[in-house]
Motif scaffolding. Structure first.
Motif, PDB file in Angstrom:
ATOM      1  N   GLU A 102       0.822  -1.205   0.000  1.00 49.81           N
ATOM      2  CA  GLU A 102       0.000   0.000   0.000  1.00 49.81           C
ATOM      3  C   GLU A 102       0.861   1.261   0.000  1.00 49.81           C
ATOM      4  O   GLU A 102       0.582   2.221  -0.738  1.00 49.81           O
ATOM      5  CB  GLU A 102      -0.928  -0.003   1.217  1.00 49.81           C
ATOM      6  N   ALA A 103       1.906   1.274   0.816  1.00 54.23           N
ATOM      7  CA  ALA A 103       2.791   2.446   0.868  1.00 54.23           C
ATOM      8  C   ALA A 103       3.521   2.638  -0.458  1.00 54.23           C
ATOM      9  O   ALA A 103       3.749   3.779  -0.901  1.00 54.23           O
ATOM     10  CB  ALA A 103       3.797   2.289   2.006  1.00 54.23           C
ATOM     11  N   ARG A 105       2.390   1.776  -3.479  1.00 51.97           N
ATOM     12  CA  ARG A 105       1.427   2.322  -4.439  1.00 51.97           C
ATOM     13  C   ARG A 105       1.168   3.810  -4.188  1.00 51.97           C
ATOM     14  O   ARG A 105       1.046   4.600  -5.135  1.00 51.97           O
ATOM     15  CB  ARG A 105       0.116   1.535  -4.370  1.00 51.97           C
ATOM     16  N   ALA A 106       1.107   4.199  -2.912  1.00 51.93           N
ATOM     17  CA  ALA A 106       0.872   5.615  -2.592  1.00 51.93           C
ATOM     18  C   ALA A 106       2.054   6.467  -3.048  1.00 51.93           C
ATOM     19  O   ALA A 106       1.869   7.549  -3.633  1.00 51.93           O
ATOM     20  CB  ALA A 106       0.648   5.777  -1.091  1.00 51.93           C
ATOM     21  N   ARG A 109       1.976   6.769  -6.834  1.00 47.57           N
ATOM     22  CA  ARG A 109       0.989   7.753  -7.294  1.00 47.57           C
ATOM     23  C   ARG A 109       1.523   9.173  -7.153  1.00 47.57           C
ATOM     24  O   ARG A 109       1.385  10.011  -8.072  1.00 47.57           O
ATOM     25  CB  ARG A 109      -0.316   7.605  -6.500  1.00 47.57           C
ATOM     26  N   GLU A 110       2.138   9.478  -6.026  1.00 52.69           N
ATOM     27  CA  GLU A 110       2.691  10.820  -5.819  1.00 52.69           C
ATOM     28  C   GLU A 110       3.806  11.108  -6.821  1.00 52.69           C
ATOM     29  O   GLU A 110       3.904  12.216  -7.370  1.00 52.69           O
ATOM     30  CB  GLU A 110       3.221  10.933  -4.395  1.00 52.69           C
ATOM     31  N   THR A 147      10.571   4.008   0.127  1.00 49.44           N
ATOM     32  CA  THR A 147       9.403   3.143   0.325  1.00 49.44           C
ATOM     33  C   THR A 147       9.675   1.734  -0.175  1.00 49.44           C
ATOM     34  O   THR A 147       9.278   0.748   0.452  1.00 49.44           O
ATOM     35  CB  THR A 147       8.177   3.728  -0.392  1.00 49.44           C
TER      36      THR A 147
END
Length: 250
Positions: A102-103, A105-106, A109-110, A147
């Motif tokens: 999840e981290a 993917r976040a 995206r950024e 990440t």
């Protein structure tokens, strides 16, 4: 006597066989879990390496765009994006994998939003591009890089959690064997006490009393208590032989 001794040894053998069967089952299960964790770790490491490589490909394309007259990244950027997306999709198999990533993917995206904002602006001034690169882009890039590293080393990852489960399985494997061994030791001690009390000591006393009778004429009268019919029968037969010897009967 033979029946009781046989039952004792058979009971001990059954306990040891049970311990061996439990240990073999637990060890096989432990081996399977170990292989699964190792395979999962190798898979995640390989996929993370692919994501790192894809990120470097995108970064190289962005650098070439910044230090040239181009307003958009070259084909290397799209190749890097595709490779990263493929590796991310391959790593997202189970719900645990989805939570672990999840981290990532976040951050991805950024990272894409930062680049997309720059491409929409279509700035051609080299100085402005360099300012954007150092003030905005590198922050998103380093965040993405960190990440990915955390994905492999984070204690919250499912791999360390599964490793902890494996450690618990080791204790579960050892515990039944230890308990069964303790039970076997107790059975051996009980069996030793049983044999010593009901067979060995009466035989020693019969032998000693018969020896004293034959050597010194001391009356044959061994003192022991035994519920075994064979031991009582042996004593009674010796008593009968002694009485026949006294009366001269055959």
């Amino acid at each position: 006597m033979r029946r009781k001794i046989s039952i004792g040894f058979i009971s001990l053998a059954l306990v040891l066989l049970l311990a061996g069967a439990i240990s073999m089952y637990e060890l096989q299960r432990l081996r399977t879990q170990s292989e699964e964790i190792l395979a999962l770790n190798m898979r995640n490491t390989e996929l993370a390496d692919r994501m790192f490589t894809a990120l470097q490909t995108q970064n190289s394309s962005i650098l070439r765009m910044i230090f040239s007259d181009a307003t958009t990244p070259d084909a290397g950027y799209e190749l890097g994006r595709t490779a990263f997306a493929d590796a991310l999709a391959a790593a997202s198999v189970t719900e645990e994998d989805m939570d672990d990533l999840e981290a990532v993917r976040a951050a991805d995206r950024e990272y894409r939003e930062v680049i997309a904002a720059r491409l929409v602006g279509e700035t051609t001034e080299t100085e402005a591009d360099i300012d954007w690169f150092f003030s905005t882009y590198l922050q998103a890039y380093y965040q993405m890089d960190e990440t990915l590293k955390d994905y492999l080393t984070s204690p919250a990852s499912s791999i360390p959690a599964r490793a902890q489960m494996l450690e618990k399985s080791v204790y579960k494997t050892i515990t039944p064997s230890i308990l069964t061994l303790l039970v076997a030791i107790i059975i051996v001690l009980m069996f030793y006490f049983f044999v010593d009390s009901y067979y060995v000591r009466p035989l020693i006393r019969i032998h000693r009393s018969l020896k004293n009778y034959l050597a010194h004429g001391i009356p044959f009268a061994p003192k022991f208590e035994s519920n075994d019919d064979e031991m009582q029968g042996l004593k009674e037969m010796i008593d009968e032989l002694v009485e026949r010897k006294k009366t001269g009967q055959k």
